[in-house]
Scaffold this active site. Structure first.
Site, PDB file in Angstrom:
ATOM      1  N   GLN A 100      16.376 -47.432 -16.340  1.00 58.39           N
ATOM      2  CA  GLN A 100      15.088 -46.627 -16.612  1.00 58.39           C
ATOM      3  C   GLN A 100      15.260 -45.930 -18.184  1.00 58.39           C
ATOM      4  O   GLN A 100      14.291 -46.085 -18.564  1.00 58.39           O
ATOM      5  CB  GLN A 100      15.262 -45.261 -15.690  1.00 58.39           C
ATOM      6  CG  GLN A 100      14.907 -45.526 -14.186  1.00 58.39           C
ATOM      7  CD  GLN A 100      14.950 -44.322 -13.390  1.00 58.39           C
ATOM      8  OE1 GLN A 100      14.405 -43.106 -13.802  1.00 58.39           O
ATOM      9  NE2 GLN A 100      15.529 -44.403 -12.150  1.00 58.39           N
TER      10      GLN A 100
ATOM     11  N   ASP B 249      25.345 -38.455 -15.159  1.00 57.90           N
ATOM     12  CA  ASP B 249      25.151 -37.515 -13.902  1.00 57.90           C
ATOM     13  C   ASP B 249      24.764 -36.051 -14.549  1.00 57.90           C
ATOM     14  O   ASP B 249      25.792 -35.750 -15.229  1.00 57.90           O
ATOM     15  CB  ASP B 249      26.423 -37.643 -13.011  1.00 57.90           C
ATOM     16  CG  ASP B 249      26.164 -36.661 -11.877  1.00 57.90           C
ATOM     17  OD1 ASP B 249      24.981 -36.273 -11.578  1.00 57.90           O
ATOM     18  OD2 ASP B 249      27.180 -36.690 -11.132  1.00 57.90           O
ATOM     19  N   ALA B 250      23.751 -35.709 -13.788  1.00 56.90           N
ATOM     20  CA  ALA B 250      23.381 -34.203 -14.377  1.00 56.90           C
ATOM     21  C   ALA B 250      24.399 -33.252 -14.222  1.00 56.90           C
ATOM     22  O   ALA B 250      24.492 -32.188 -14.741  1.00 56.90           O
ATOM     23  CB  ALA B 250      22.034 -33.966 -13.665  1.00 56.90           C
TER      24      ALA B 250
ATOM     25  N   GLU C  48      11.266 -32.002 -11.723  1.00 60.29           N
ATOM     26  CA  GLU C  48      11.366 -32.534 -10.597  1.00 60.29           C
ATOM     27  C   GLU C  48      12.751 -33.358 -10.352  1.00 60.29           C
ATOM     28  O   GLU C  48      12.321 -34.665  -9.859  1.00 60.29           O
ATOM     29  CB  GLU C  48      10.172 -33.251 -10.003  1.00 60.29           C
ATOM     30  CG  GLU C  48       9.013 -32.671  -9.468  1.00 60.29           C
ATOM     31  CD  GLU C  48       7.704 -33.182  -9.060  1.00 60.29           C
ATOM     32  OE1 GLU C  48       7.871 -34.545  -8.695  1.00 60.29           O
ATOM     33  OE2 GLU C  48       6.757 -32.739  -9.174  1.00 60.29           O
TER      34      GLU C  48
ATOM     35  N   HIS D 127      17.721 -33.619  -6.300  1.00 58.73           N
ATOM     36  CA  HIS D 127      18.485 -34.618  -6.017  1.00 58.73           C
ATOM     37  C   HIS D 127      20.087 -34.245  -6.469  1.00 58.73           C
ATOM     38  O   HIS D 127      20.929 -34.941  -5.995  1.00 58.73           O
ATOM     39  CB  HIS D 127      18.265 -35.876  -6.860  1.00 58.73           C
ATOM     40  CG  HIS D 127      16.717 -36.051  -6.436  1.00 58.73           C
ATOM     41  ND1 HIS D 127      16.243 -36.284  -5.408  1.00 58.73           N
ATOM     42  CD2 HIS D 127      15.728 -36.575  -7.101  1.00 58.73           C
ATOM     43  CE1 HIS D 127      14.956 -36.691  -5.031  1.00 58.73           C
ATOM     44  NE2 HIS D 127      14.954 -36.921  -6.274  1.00 58.73           N
TER      45      HIS D 127
HETATM   46  C1  SAM Z   1      11.263 -37.536  -9.458  1.00 57.08           C
HETATM   47  S1  SAM Z   1      11.956 -38.275 -10.822  1.00 57.08           S
HETATM   48  C2  SAM Z   1      11.330 -37.242 -12.122  1.00 57.08           C
HETATM   49  C3  SAM Z   1      11.210 -38.227 -13.380  1.00 57.08           C
HETATM   50  C4  SAM Z   1      10.615 -37.423 -14.532  1.00 57.08           C
HETATM   51  N1  SAM Z   1      11.302 -36.239 -14.917  1.00 57.08           N
HETATM   52  C5  SAM Z   1       9.163 -37.454 -14.648  1.00 57.08           C
HETATM   53  O1  SAM Z   1       8.452 -36.181 -14.319  1.00 57.08           O
HETATM   54  O2  SAM Z   1       8.322 -38.357 -14.560  1.00 57.08           O
HETATM   55  C6  SAM Z   1      13.539 -37.884 -10.726  1.00 57.08           C
HETATM   56  C7  SAM Z   1      14.536 -38.516 -11.825  1.00 57.08           C
HETATM   57  O3  SAM Z   1      16.045 -38.086 -11.883  1.00 57.08           O
HETATM   58  C8  SAM Z   1      16.847 -39.148 -11.929  1.00 57.08           C
HETATM   59  N2  SAM Z   1      18.124 -38.641 -11.164  1.00 57.08           N
HETATM   60  C9  SAM Z   1      18.433 -38.469  -9.859  1.00 57.08           C
HETATM   61  N3  SAM Z   1      19.554 -38.047  -9.576  1.00 57.08           N
HETATM   62  C10 SAM Z   1      20.223 -37.708 -11.121  1.00 57.08           C
HETATM   63  C11 SAM Z   1      21.494 -37.443 -11.420  1.00 57.08           C
HETATM   64  N4  SAM Z   1      22.537 -37.249 -10.432  1.00 57.08           N
HETATM   65  N5  SAM Z   1      21.461 -37.346 -12.830  1.00 57.08           N
HETATM   66  C12 SAM Z   1      20.626 -37.719 -13.659  1.00 57.08           C
HETATM   67  N6  SAM Z   1      19.449 -37.961 -13.334  1.00 57.08           N
HETATM   68  C13 SAM Z   1      19.400 -38.242 -11.972  1.00 57.08           C
HETATM   69  C14 SAM Z   1      16.174 -40.355 -11.109  1.00 57.08           C
HETATM   70  O4  SAM Z   1      16.819 -41.493 -11.841  1.00 57.08           O
HETATM   71  C15 SAM Z   1      14.634 -40.253 -11.622  1.00 57.08           C
HETATM   72  O5  SAM Z   1      14.514 -40.624 -13.050  1.00 57.08           O
END
Ligand code: SAM
Length: 264
Positions: free
Chosen positions: A112, A130-131, A148, A152
């Site tokens: 991405q 990772d967040a 959003e 996760h």
């Molecule tokens: C619902 S999407 C939202 C994307 C963006 N914020 C938007 O509004 O279009 C959630 C995003 O969180 C990322 N993500 C999920 N778990 C994550 C983690 N542990 N650390 C970093 N990013 C993460 C996913 O890859 C995805 O890009």
């Protein structure tokens, strides 16, 4: 959100999350639903003048604008993180909003991020991380936006702690997130919080003071589900309605009377 129809069994939590998003977010069928922009969220379905938004792609953009409007005094800001940045549209809009600040799009997925790098110009950079383990020095960020994605991060409390570590005292975490009453592939069991108060108590416990916090389901989750019904994706609407109980938008200020990364 991930695709509610996802079939593959997880190998490990983070790998499964990354693979599931990578499959969904650039899938041509889903892109057709989300339209021509690079956003992937439930959207904010009310225009500034109060009129309703009717298209998902426009609503997704409005949600990012809503984040910007919650931080109008952007002049004094030098470093901004967009955590869970998806395909980078939000990072690019934040970069414009906070110019000349350095804005970093952070995502678990290098795939991405590659898309973001190719399609969006930002003053800052793209970081695969990772967040819960941000490669950012303590006390250096002015703002963290998280659209959003925090539902996760397992557990979400560890993300709040990590955000408190990297923010300067008085810095702000601006978050949109879902409230959930039942676990799903959208929200892990560790992150169930059915009410705004229970959600905020987790952030407060990690050193944040709410500046603003609202359940804006009527402008987000509810119209998104109605839209899914209208375009024939009734199963998606039913799935979300049975598991999610609300949609939070919050501005959370890192308290300045605590040490770096030290929960209160
Ligand atoms: C619902 S999407 C939202 C994307 C963006 N914020 C938007 O509004 O279009 C959630 C995003 O969180 C990322 N993500 C999920 N778990 C994550 C983690 N542990 N650390 C970093 N990013 C993460 C996913 O890859 C995805 O890009």
């Amino acid at each position: 959100m991930t695709s509610p129809q996802g079939q593959t069994k997880p190998t490990s939590g983070l790998t499964a999350m990354r693979e599931s998003y990578d499959r969904a977010i650039l899938n041509p069928r889903l892109r057709a639903v989300f339209g021509p922009t690079d956003a992937y969220n439930l959207g904010f379905w009310r225009q500034e003048d109060g009129n309703p938004v009717t298209q998902l792609s426009q609503a997704c953009g409005r949600l990012i604008e809503r984040h910007c409007s919650l931080d109008p005094a952007a002049d004094a800001v030098g470093c901004v993180l967009d955590v869970g940045c998806g395909l980078g549209l939000s990072t690019a809009l934040f970069s414009r909003h906070y110019r000349p600040a350095a804005v970093y799009g952070i995502n678990l997925s290098p795939h991405q991020l590659r898309h973001g790098r190719r399609h969006h110009r930002i003053d800052g950079g793209w970081i695969a991380a990772d967040a819960l383990r941000l490669p950012i020095a303590s006390g250096t960020a002015d703002r963290i936006h998280c659209i959003e994605a925090a539902m996760h991060f397992t557990p979400r409390s560890a993300f709040f702690a990590e955000a408190a570590r990297v923010l300067k005292p008085g810095g702000q975490l601006i978050v949109t997130d879902v409230l959930a009453i039942a676990a799903s592939d959208i929200v892990a069991p560790a992150n169930l919080a059915g009410t705004l108060d229970s959600y905020l108590s987790v952030a407060i416990g990690q050193g944040f003071a709410p500046v603003l916090a609202e359940d804006v389901s009527a402008d987000t989750l509810d119209p998104f589900c109605r839209y899914m019904q209208r375009i024939g994706l009734r199963n998606v609407a039913r799935y979300m309605q049975s598991r999610l109980s609300g949609y939070v938008i919050a501005v959370l200020q890192r308290r300045s009377d605590i040490g770096r990364g030290e929960p209160s």
